[in-house]
Design a protein around this motif. Structure first.
Motif, short mmCIF file in Angstrom:
data_model
loop_
_atom_site.label_atom_id
_atom_site.label_comp_id
_atom_site.label_asym_id
_atom_site.label_seq_id
_atom_site.Cartn_x
_atom_site.Cartn_y
_atom_site.Cartn_z
N GLY A 442 0.81 -1.20 0.00
CA GLY A 442 0.00 0.00 0.00
C GLY A 442 0.84 1.25 0.00
N GLN A 443 0.31 2.32 0.57
CA GLN A 443 0.98 3.61 0.53
C GLN A 443 2.33 3.59 1.23
OE1 GLN A 443 -1.77 6.49 2.11
NE2 GLN A 443 -2.94 6.63 0.20
N GLU A 444 2.44 2.83 2.32
CA GLU A 444 3.70 2.80 3.05
C GLU A 444 4.82 2.23 2.18
OE1 GLU A 444 5.55 1.00 7.24
OE2 GLU A 444 3.38 1.05 6.92
N LEU A 445 4.52 1.17 1.43
CA LEU A 445 5.51 0.60 0.53
C LEU A 445 5.79 1.54 -0.64
CD1 LEU A 445 7.35 -1.74 -0.34
CD2 LEU A 445 5.35 -2.81 -1.42
N ASP A 446 4.74 2.11 -1.20
CA ASP A 446 4.91 3.02 -2.34
C ASP A 446 5.76 4.23 -1.97
OD1 ASP A 446 3.38 1.44 -3.99
OD2 ASP A 446 1.52 2.55 -3.64
N ALA A 447 5.80 4.58 -0.69
CA ALA A 447 6.55 5.76 -0.27
C ALA A 447 8.05 5.59 -0.48
CB ALA A 447 6.26 6.08 1.20
N TRP A 448 8.53 4.32 -0.46
CA TRP A 448 9.98 4.14 -0.60
C TRP A 448 10.38 3.20 -1.73
CZ3 TRP A 448 12.07 -0.73 -0.15
CH2 TRP A 448 11.33 -1.70 0.54
N PHE A 449 9.46 2.40 -2.24
CA PHE A 449 9.83 1.44 -3.28
C PHE A 449 9.36 1.94 -4.64
CE2 PHE A 449 9.50 -2.50 -5.80
CZ PHE A 449 10.81 -2.92 -5.66
N PRO A 450 10.28 2.12 -5.60
CA PRO A 450 9.91 2.72 -6.90
C PRO A 450 8.95 1.84 -7.69
CG PRO A 450 12.31 2.80 -6.54
CD PRO A 450 11.74 1.89 -5.48
N SER A 451 7.91 2.45 -8.19
CA SER A 451 6.93 1.70 -8.99
C SER A 451 7.56 1.18 -10.28
CB SER A 451 5.72 2.58 -9.31
OG SER A 451 6.10 3.72 -10.07
N VAL A 452 8.61 1.84 -10.77
CA VAL A 452 9.25 1.40 -12.01
C VAL A 452 9.99 0.07 -11.84
CG1 VAL A 452 9.47 3.70 -13.01
CG2 VAL A 452 11.28 2.83 -11.50
N PHE A 453 10.17 -0.39 -10.62
CA PHE A 453 10.80 -1.69 -10.37
C PHE A 453 9.79 -2.84 -10.44
CE2 PHE A 453 14.70 -0.37 -7.57
CZ PHE A 453 15.09 0.54 -8.54
N ARG A 454 8.51 -2.53 -10.38
CA ARG A 454 7.50 -3.57 -10.31
C ARG A 454 7.32 -4.28 -11.66
NH1 ARG A 454 3.53 -3.17 -6.01
NH2 ARG A 454 4.09 -1.54 -4.52
N VAL A 455 7.03 -5.58 -11.60
CA VAL A 455 6.71 -6.32 -12.81
C VAL A 455 5.37 -5.81 -13.34
CG1 VAL A 455 6.31 -8.60 -13.79
CG2 VAL A 455 7.87 -8.34 -11.86
N SER A 456 5.29 -5.61 -14.65
CA SER A 456 4.03 -5.18 -15.26
C SER A 456 3.96 -5.70 -16.69
CB SER A 456 3.94 -3.65 -15.27
OG SER A 456 4.91 -3.09 -16.15
N GLU A 457 2.75 -5.71 -17.22
CA GLU A 457 2.55 -6.13 -18.61
C GLU A 457 3.35 -5.23 -19.56
OE1 GLU A 457 1.02 -8.74 -19.67
OE2 GLU A 457 -0.73 -9.21 -18.46
N ASP A 458 3.34 -3.93 -19.29
CA ASP A 458 4.05 -3.00 -20.16
C ASP A 458 5.54 -3.29 -20.17
OD1 ASP A 458 1.72 -1.73 -20.83
OD2 ASP A 458 2.00 -0.04 -19.45
N ARG A 459 6.12 -3.55 -19.02
CA ARG A 459 7.56 -3.81 -18.95
C ARG A 459 7.91 -5.13 -19.63
NH1 ARG A 459 10.35 -3.68 -13.56
NH2 ARG A 459 12.14 -3.40 -14.93
N LEU A 460 7.01 -6.11 -19.54
CA LEU A 460 7.27 -7.41 -20.15
C LEU A 460 7.13 -7.35 -21.68
CD1 LEU A 460 5.46 -9.77 -17.62
CD2 LEU A 460 7.92 -9.41 -17.86
#
Length: 480
Positions: A442-460
């Motif tokens: 949630g928000q606590e994780l989003d505050a320090w972990f970059p969303s650009v690191f997350r696996v996503s359909e677009d990145r794949l």
């Protein structure tokens, strides 16, 4: 590069070159099988026993360890992949990529990444100290010696941008500049020549970093996990996985394990198990030497800082072994990729860490006397190179790791493609992955972990074209 990225990724090869850090292997952990037989089931199955897999296990075991079973598979010896083969550099060099991140993903994301990299270093150092892991930990400053005028100018521009974007005193933006004369005097380096071309010192960038034996650190984390119930199975390669009911069945030569969820901590080897990563998590072989210090090196080689040597298109990194460690004063020197034919193109797409690139070998052997000049002196009486080895890293199309749950594949989790920069990305990425796995996303994780690191359909759906922004201090087999 397309052709190299399409080479089918294999499982780890047998009989790899022996790394400096694994000579000898840990007598208790290297070949451990916690139980003689492979468990038939598990709540969580982790594939890969390097720093990422160990950190995932540790974080999972912090909550209700007795209520869940965690099995870890390792194809070879424990911690024998990139973690056990890298140079041991805990060095972020965030200024080297900050402007790229800001231009392509926004300044807030660039700031978030820079802070995560520094926090990762501090967290690794703190864990090693808190748990008394004997890993030759050295918290120290580092110096980037820059030989390329364009990169010297870019360093000033980027650090100015970081200071303007962050609050005054933000530790992630703390850098010190040295002019060429200061660098030569304080850090014992000299102007040099390569391929008939003069390379003059432009200046240096200093900041906080450090070093350790990543192998000893990784083994130390595994030991803590074993005390809390981890079942480690070495010499057990995961040969395939498939959906089985509400879980996953992982096939090995010793049988299969059916788990509620699976974590792939397999970095450059990930595409061997999940074909979606073919051409997306591209393996690349890096090379490192351990060199005995020359007879004139100050302090017997136990220099107080670590180094990177940055020139047009490439770099080397150097870690002096600290006083009190085994082979104190040895010089760990790695990199040199772009000095190979076609800028190292043929090191991409290979998982063969059983062999060396002879061209890179010859180049790395000559780096120390070239950079240190008269401050190197004659070679050690026992010879310059004590050990040389290779290892496999993983690179993605956008230069970021893949962290998270695979789209449309429930409970298949991944943390891979650390860009040769794992010692400043893996620990916090593993922490973030466990937050996601345990429903604390949630928000606590989003505050320090970059969303650009997350696996996503677009990145794949992206296409690999090579490394986007090479760090000055990679942290796996090519580097730190």
């Amino acid at each position: 590069m397309d052709e190299r990225a399409r080479i089918p990724v294999t499982l780890p090869v047998k009989n790899p070159t022996q790394s400096y850090w694994q000579d000898p292997p840990d007598p208790e952990i290297a070949d451990l099988r916690t139980t003689p037989d492979l468990p038939a089931t598990a709540d969580t199955l982790i594939i890969g026993s390097g720093i990422t897999g160990a950190a995932v296990a540790w974080n999972l075991l912090q909550t209700n360890p007795s209520s869940q079973s965690i099995v870890m598979l390792e194809a070879r010896q424990a911690c024998s992949g990139a973690t056990g083969r890298n140079g041991g550099h805990t060095k972020a060099a965030s200024y080297r990529s900050f402007l790229h991140h800001a231009q392509h993903h926004g300044t807030p994301t660039a700031i978030q990444i820079a802070r995560l990299e520094l926090d990762n270093i501090l967290a690794v150092h703190a864990f090693a100290r808190e748990h008394a892991i004997p890993c030759d930990l050295s918290a120290c400053n580092t110096i980037d010696v820059i030989y390329d005028p364009a990169q010297w100018d870019a360093a000033h521009e980027t650090v100015d941008a970081m200071r303007a974007a962050m609050p005054e005193g933000d530790p992630a933006a703390e850098y010190e500049f040295y002019d060429a004369a200061e660098v030569r005097e304080r850090f014992y380096v000299h102007d040099g020549e390569y391929a008939g071309r003069e390379e003059k010192v432009c200046g240096g960038v200093g900041y906080f970093a450090g070093s350790l034996s990543a192998y000893k650190f990784g083994v130390g984390v595994l030991r803590k996990c074993l005390e809390r119930g981890l079942n480690l199975q070495t010499g057990t390669a995961a040969a395939g996985l498939e959906r089985r009911g509400e879980g996953w069945a992982v096939r090995t030569e010793r049988g299969e394990v059916v788990a509620r969820r699976v974590v792939l901590a397999t970095n450059g080897y990930t595409a061997a198990l999940v074909k979606e990563f073919q051409g997306l998590c591209v393996p690349m072989r890096g090379q490192i030497t351990a060199q005995r210090p020359g007879m004139a090196v100050p302090m017997g080689g136990c220099l107080p800082t670590t180094y990177s040597f940055i020139y047009e298109k490439g770099y080397e990194y150097m870690i002096p072994r600290p006083a009190g460690s085994r082979f104190a004063g040895d010089i760990i020197m790695g990199g040199g990729l772009v000095r190979a034919p076609e800028d190292g193109l043929y090191e991409y797409g290979t998982t063969d860490d059983a062999t060396l690139n002879e061209g890179i070998s010859e180049y790395l052997k000559e780096t120390t006397p070239r950079y240190f000049g008269p401050d190197w002196g004659e070679d050690h009486r026992a010879g310059r190179v004590r050990k040389e080895w290779t290892g496999i890293m993983g690179f993605s199309p956008d230069g970021f790791p893949f962290v998270g749950e695979m789209p449309r594949q429930k409970d298949l989790w991944v943390a891979c493609a650390f860009q040769g920069h794992g010692m400043v990305l893996c620990w916090k990425s593993a922490s973030a992955l466990v937050e996601m796995m345990e429903g604390r996303d949630g928000q606590e994780l989003d505050a320090w972990f970059p969303s650009v690191f997350r696996v996503s359909e677009d990145r794949l759906a992206k296409t690999f074209e090579g490394r986007l922004h090479a760090s000055a201090a990679p942290s796996t087999a090519e580097g730190s």
